[in-house]
Design a protein around this motif. Structure first.
Motif, PDB file in Angstrom:
ATOM      1  N   ILE A   1       0.821  -1.212   0.000  1.00  0.00           N
ATOM      2  CA  ILE A   1       0.000   0.000   0.000  1.00  0.00           C
ATOM      3  C   ILE A   1       0.857   1.265   0.000  1.00  0.00           C
ATOM      4  O   ILE A   1       0.551   2.228  -0.700  1.00  0.00           O
ATOM      5  CB  ILE A   1      -1.015   0.003   1.172  1.00  0.00           C
ATOM      6  CG1 ILE A   1      -1.969   1.206   1.070  1.00  0.00           C
ATOM      7  CG2 ILE A   1      -0.318  -0.008   2.511  1.00  0.00           C
ATOM      8  CD1 ILE A   1      -2.947   1.132  -0.049  1.00  0.00           C
ATOM      9  N   SER A   2       1.965   1.265   0.737  1.00  0.00           N
ATOM     10  CA  SER A   2       2.809   2.461   0.788  1.00  0.00           C
ATOM     11  C   SER A   2       3.408   2.781  -0.578  1.00  0.00           C
ATOM     12  O   SER A   2       3.531   3.951  -0.964  1.00  0.00           O
ATOM     13  CB  SER A   2       3.918   2.303   1.827  1.00  0.00           C
ATOM     14  OG  SER A   2       4.736   1.199   1.502  1.00  0.00           O
TER      15      SER A   2
ATOM     16  N   GLU B   1       0.569   4.149  -2.751  1.00  0.00           N
ATOM     17  CA  GLU B   1       0.324   5.544  -2.372  1.00  0.00           C
ATOM     18  C   GLU B   1       1.353   6.466  -3.019  1.00  0.00           C
ATOM     19  O   GLU B   1       1.003   7.515  -3.570  1.00  0.00           O
ATOM     20  CB  GLU B   1       0.393   5.713  -0.855  1.00  0.00           C
ATOM     21  CG  GLU B   1      -0.777   5.146  -0.094  1.00  0.00           C
ATOM     22  CD  GLU B   1      -0.599   5.301   1.400  1.00  0.00           C
ATOM     23  OE1 GLU B   1      -1.255   6.198   1.965  1.00  0.00           O
ATOM     24  OE2 GLU B   1       0.208   4.559   1.999  1.00  0.00           O
ATOM     25  N   ARG B   2       2.608   6.079  -2.942  1.00  0.00           N
ATOM     26  CA  ARG B   2       3.688   6.911  -3.478  1.00  0.00           C
ATOM     27  C   ARG B   2       3.583   7.037  -5.005  1.00  0.00           C
ATOM     28  O   ARG B   2       3.733   8.122  -5.555  1.00  0.00           O
ATOM     29  CB  ARG B   2       5.039   6.317  -3.082  1.00  0.00           C
ATOM     30  CG  ARG B   2       6.219   7.141  -3.495  1.00  0.00           C
ATOM     31  CD  ARG B   2       7.555   6.640  -2.980  1.00  0.00           C
ATOM     32  NE  ARG B   2       7.636   5.204  -2.855  1.00  0.00           N
ATOM     33  CZ  ARG B   2       7.906   4.576  -1.700  1.00  0.00           C
ATOM     34  NH1 ARG B   2       8.116   5.251  -0.609  1.00  0.00           N
ATOM     35  NH2 ARG B   2       7.988   3.260  -1.663  1.00  0.00           N
TER      36      ARG B   2
ATOM     37  N   SER C   1       0.060   8.902  -5.855  1.00  0.00           N
ATOM     38  CA  SER C   1      -0.196  10.152  -5.114  1.00  0.00           C
ATOM     39  C   SER C   1      -1.592  10.154  -4.491  1.00  0.00           C
ATOM     40  O   SER C   1      -2.190  11.199  -4.279  1.00  0.00           O
ATOM     41  CB  SER C   1      -0.018  11.378  -6.009  1.00  0.00           C
ATOM     42  OG  SER C   1       1.288  11.443  -6.500  1.00  0.00           O
ATOM     43  N   LYS C   2      -2.116   8.968  -4.205  1.00  0.00           N
ATOM     44  CA  LYS C   2      -3.414   8.832  -3.548  1.00  0.00           C
ATOM     45  C   LYS C   2      -3.187   8.399  -2.099  1.00  0.00           C
ATOM     46  O   LYS C   2      -2.239   7.677  -1.809  1.00  0.00           O
ATOM     47  CB  LYS C   2      -4.277   7.769  -4.247  1.00  0.00           C
ATOM     48  CG  LYS C   2      -4.721   8.138  -5.652  1.00  0.00           C
ATOM     49  CD  LYS C   2      -5.402   6.996  -6.353  1.00  0.00           C
ATOM     50  CE  LYS C   2      -6.866   6.911  -6.213  1.00  0.00           C
ATOM     51  NZ  LYS C   2      -7.709   8.036  -6.350  1.00  0.00           N
ATOM     52  N   SER C   3      -4.068   8.818  -1.233  1.00  0.00           N
ATOM     53  CA  SER C   3      -3.980   8.393   0.163  1.00  0.00           C
ATOM     54  C   SER C   3      -4.526   6.974   0.304  1.00  0.00           C
ATOM     55  O   SER C   3      -5.246   6.476  -0.574  1.00  0.00           O
ATOM     56  CB  SER C   3      -4.789   9.339   1.051  1.00  0.00           C
ATOM     57  OG  SER C   3      -6.176   9.208   0.763  1.00  0.00           O
ATOM     58  N   LYS C   4      -4.201   6.354   1.420  1.00  0.00           N
ATOM     59  CA  LYS C   4      -4.690   4.997   1.684  1.00  0.00           C
ATOM     60  C   LYS C   4      -6.218   4.970   1.690  1.00  0.00           C
ATOM     61  O   LYS C   4      -6.831   4.070   1.111  1.00  0.00           O
ATOM     62  CB  LYS C   4      -4.132   4.503   3.018  1.00  0.00           C
ATOM     63  CG  LYS C   4      -4.509   3.095   3.367  1.00  0.00           C
ATOM     64  CD  LYS C   4      -3.864   2.671   4.676  1.00  0.00           C
ATOM     65  CE  LYS C   4      -4.244   1.259   5.045  1.00  0.00           C
ATOM     66  NZ  LYS C   4      -3.584   0.824   6.287  1.00  0.00           N
TER      67      LYS C   4
ATOM     68  N   ILE D   1      -7.539   5.217  -1.851  1.00  0.00           N
ATOM     69  CA  ILE D   1      -7.348   3.944  -2.556  1.00  0.00           C
ATOM     70  C   ILE D   1      -8.421   2.954  -2.133  1.00  0.00           C
ATOM     71  O   ILE D   1      -9.073   2.332  -2.979  1.00  0.00           O
ATOM     72  CB  ILE D   1      -5.934   3.379  -2.295  1.00  0.00           C
ATOM     73  CG1 ILE D   1      -4.880   4.264  -2.972  1.00  0.00           C
ATOM     74  CG2 ILE D   1      -5.828   1.930  -2.778  1.00  0.00           C
ATOM     75  CD1 ILE D   1      -3.455   3.964  -2.563  1.00  0.00           C
TER      76      ILE D   1
END
Length: 92
Positions: free
Chosen positions: A36-37, A40-41, A44-47, A50
């Motif tokens: 997930i990290s 995200e990177r 450019s979406k937050s957890k 997503i």
């Protein structure tokens, strides 16, 4: 014993960005899982964004890779990014 030292010449070779490396790996036969990290990177979406988009079926669903671990195929993230529509007009 006589050791001769040769001067080291270095050339600046720009490293690939993390994002480029992941996308290249996805387009090759190697299709790594992304945690997930990493997703995200790359996106450019937050957890939470997503997870919301997965629930809305507008983002690729993750795979269960362990009892409590999920991950996405890099190729699925790359495909999702390729299919994004441009919504901002670049015209003046």
């Amino acid at each position: 014993m006589d050791i001769q030292m040769k001067p080291i010449t270095t050339k600046f070779i720009p490293e690939k960005s993390y994002h480029q490396s992941i996308l290249e790996a996805a387009h090759q036969s190697l299709d790594p899982f992304l945690k997930i990290s990493e997703v995200e990177r790359i996106t450019s979406k937050s957890k939470s964004a997503i997870n919301r988009d997965v629930a809305d079926k507008t983002f690729p669903a993750p795979y269960l890779i362990g009892k409590r671990a999920i991950a996405w195929r890099a190729s699925h993230i790359a495909q999702w990014m390729d299919e994004l529509e441009t919504t901002v007009s670049m015209e003046g």
